[in-house]
Design a protein around this motif. Structure first.
Motif, mmCIF file in Angstrom:
data_model
loop_
_atom_site.group_PDB
_atom_site.id
_atom_site.type_symbol
_atom_site.label_atom_id
_atom_site.label_comp_id
_atom_site.label_asym_id
_atom_site.label_seq_id
_atom_site.Cartn_x
_atom_site.Cartn_y
_atom_site.Cartn_z
ATOM 1 N N LEU A 107 -109.078 -36.480 107.133
ATOM 2 C CA LEU A 107 -110.236 -36.890 106.336
ATOM 3 C C LEU A 107 -110.636 -38.329 106.634
ATOM 4 N N ALA A 108 -109.646 -39.224 106.775
ATOM 5 C CA ALA A 108 -109.943 -40.631 107.050
ATOM 6 C C ALA A 108 -110.620 -40.788 108.411
ATOM 7 N N ALA A 109 -110.093 -40.103 109.431
ATOM 8 C CA ALA A 109 -110.676 -40.193 110.775
ATOM 9 C C ALA A 109 -112.094 -39.633 110.785
ATOM 10 N N LEU A 110 -112.292 -38.517 110.070
ATOM 11 C CA LEU A 110 -113.611 -37.909 110.028
ATOM 12 C C LEU A 110 -114.621 -38.828 109.356
ATOM 13 N N LEU A 111 -114.242 -39.426 108.232
ATOM 14 C CA LEU A 111 -115.148 -40.335 107.533
ATOM 15 C C LEU A 111 -115.459 -41.555 108.380
ATOM 16 N N PHE A 112 -114.479 -42.029 109.142
ATOM 17 C CA PHE A 112 -114.702 -43.168 110.040
ATOM 18 C C PHE A 112 -115.754 -42.819 111.091
ATOM 19 N N PHE A 113 -115.615 -41.643 111.711
ATOM 20 C CA PHE A 113 -116.573 -41.255 112.741
ATOM 21 C C PHE A 113 -117.942 -40.958 112.150
ATOM 22 N N LEU A 114 -117.985 -40.370 110.953
ATOM 23 C CA LEU A 114 -119.263 -40.115 110.317
ATOM 24 C C LEU A 114 -120.009 -41.415 110.035
ATOM 25 N N ASN A 115 -119.268 -42.430 109.635
ATOM 26 C CA ASN A 115 -119.883 -43.716 109.336
ATOM 27 C C ASN A 115 -120.456 -44.379 110.588
ATOM 28 N N SER A 116 -119.933 -43.987 111.757
ATOM 29 C CA SER A 116 -120.388 -44.602 113.006
ATOM 30 C C SER A 116 -121.673 -43.972 113.525
ATOM 31 N N ILE A 117 -122.107 -42.858 112.925
ATOM 32 C CA ILE A 117 -123.324 -42.170 113.393
ATOM 33 C C ILE A 117 -124.527 -42.791 112.714
ATOM 34 N N GLN A 118 -125.369 -43.419 113.485
ATOM 35 C CA GLN A 118 -126.576 -44.019 112.971
ATOM 36 C C GLN A 118 -127.764 -43.389 113.686
ATOM 37 N N LEU A 119 -128.668 -42.763 112.932
ATOM 38 C CA LEU A 119 -129.827 -42.115 113.527
ATOM 39 C C LEU A 119 -131.062 -42.980 113.333
ATOM 40 N N SER A 120 -131.930 -42.940 114.341
ATOM 41 C CA SER A 120 -133.178 -43.689 114.255
ATOM 42 C C SER A 120 -134.344 -42.718 114.135
#
Length: 209
Positions: A196-209
């Motif tokens: 869960l921690a790794a997934l939330l970390f990667f989700l936070n890194s996704i920035q859409l324009s």
């Protein structure tokens, strides 16, 4: 740039782009996966006292649902990469990846609650090889596709752009495999928390324009 120009030309002509065709199929699979998890959760809640609750199975349901939504989010972020010509057999590996994703989500919670009830702790540990095996298969398959793409096209700008997803796949695979083979409670506490921690970390890194 090429992807943006292709999309703009298609929009001006009023026709669907390659990405839009793929997104329809992807959206259906994502909706089915989330619906399966929510339907199972509904049956557990409706069963009332026949369910002995435990946090591990619902935690994997949350994890699988977030992975499903994250993949849809990533697909949208990479929409400009869907350029050029694609045959059915070039699309098929992508479709198989979605099947693994759906099966992983469907394996998180019991399909039904019998008259004798269900203990979610017992269910989780009895089901762990099934669920984590599918998770491992899903991420291992994604890694395989990534390296096939690298072998065919070389380290392109798109490949380097997507390198973080490859790192995430390796992290997820490294978490899932031990949970298949080790039954110790503390191993699964740590493994689920790390997933869960790794997934939330990667989700936070996704920035859409």
């Amino acid at each position: 740039m090429l992807g943006n120009e292709t999309t703009q030309r298609a929009n001006r002509r009023g026709v669907m782009t390659r990405f839009e065709y793929v997104a329809i199929f992807y959206g259906i699979v994502v909706a089915m996966a989330i619906e399966t998890v929510l339907a199972s959760l509904h049956r557990l809640i409706a069963a009332g006292k026949r369910v002995r609750w435990h946090w591990m199975a619902p935690a994997t349901a949350v994890n699988a649902s977030l992975v499903t939504l994250a993949q849809f989010w990533i697909l949208w972020g990479d929409r400009d990469q869907w350029t050029g010509n694609f045959s059915f057999f070039q699309f098929l590996p992508f479709g198989i990846s979605l099947f693994f994703m759906f099966l992983s989500a469907a394996a998180t919670l019991p399909d039904e609650v019998g008259a004798e009830g269900v203990d979610l702790k017992v269910f989780y540990f009895h089901n762990r090889k099934h669920y984590w095996g599918l998770v491992a298969a899903y991420f291992a398959y994604n890694i395989l596709l990534n390296f096939i793409s690298l072998a065919r096209s070389g380290p392109t700008d798109i490949w380097f752009h997507n390198l973080r997803w490859l790192v995430g796949d390796f992290v997820a695979l490294g978490i899932a495999v031990p949970l298949i083979f080790f039954r110790a409670y503390w191993v699964h506490v740590i493994g689920i928390a790390m997933a869960l921690a790794a997934l939330l970390f990667f989700l936070n890194s996704i920035q859409l324009s």
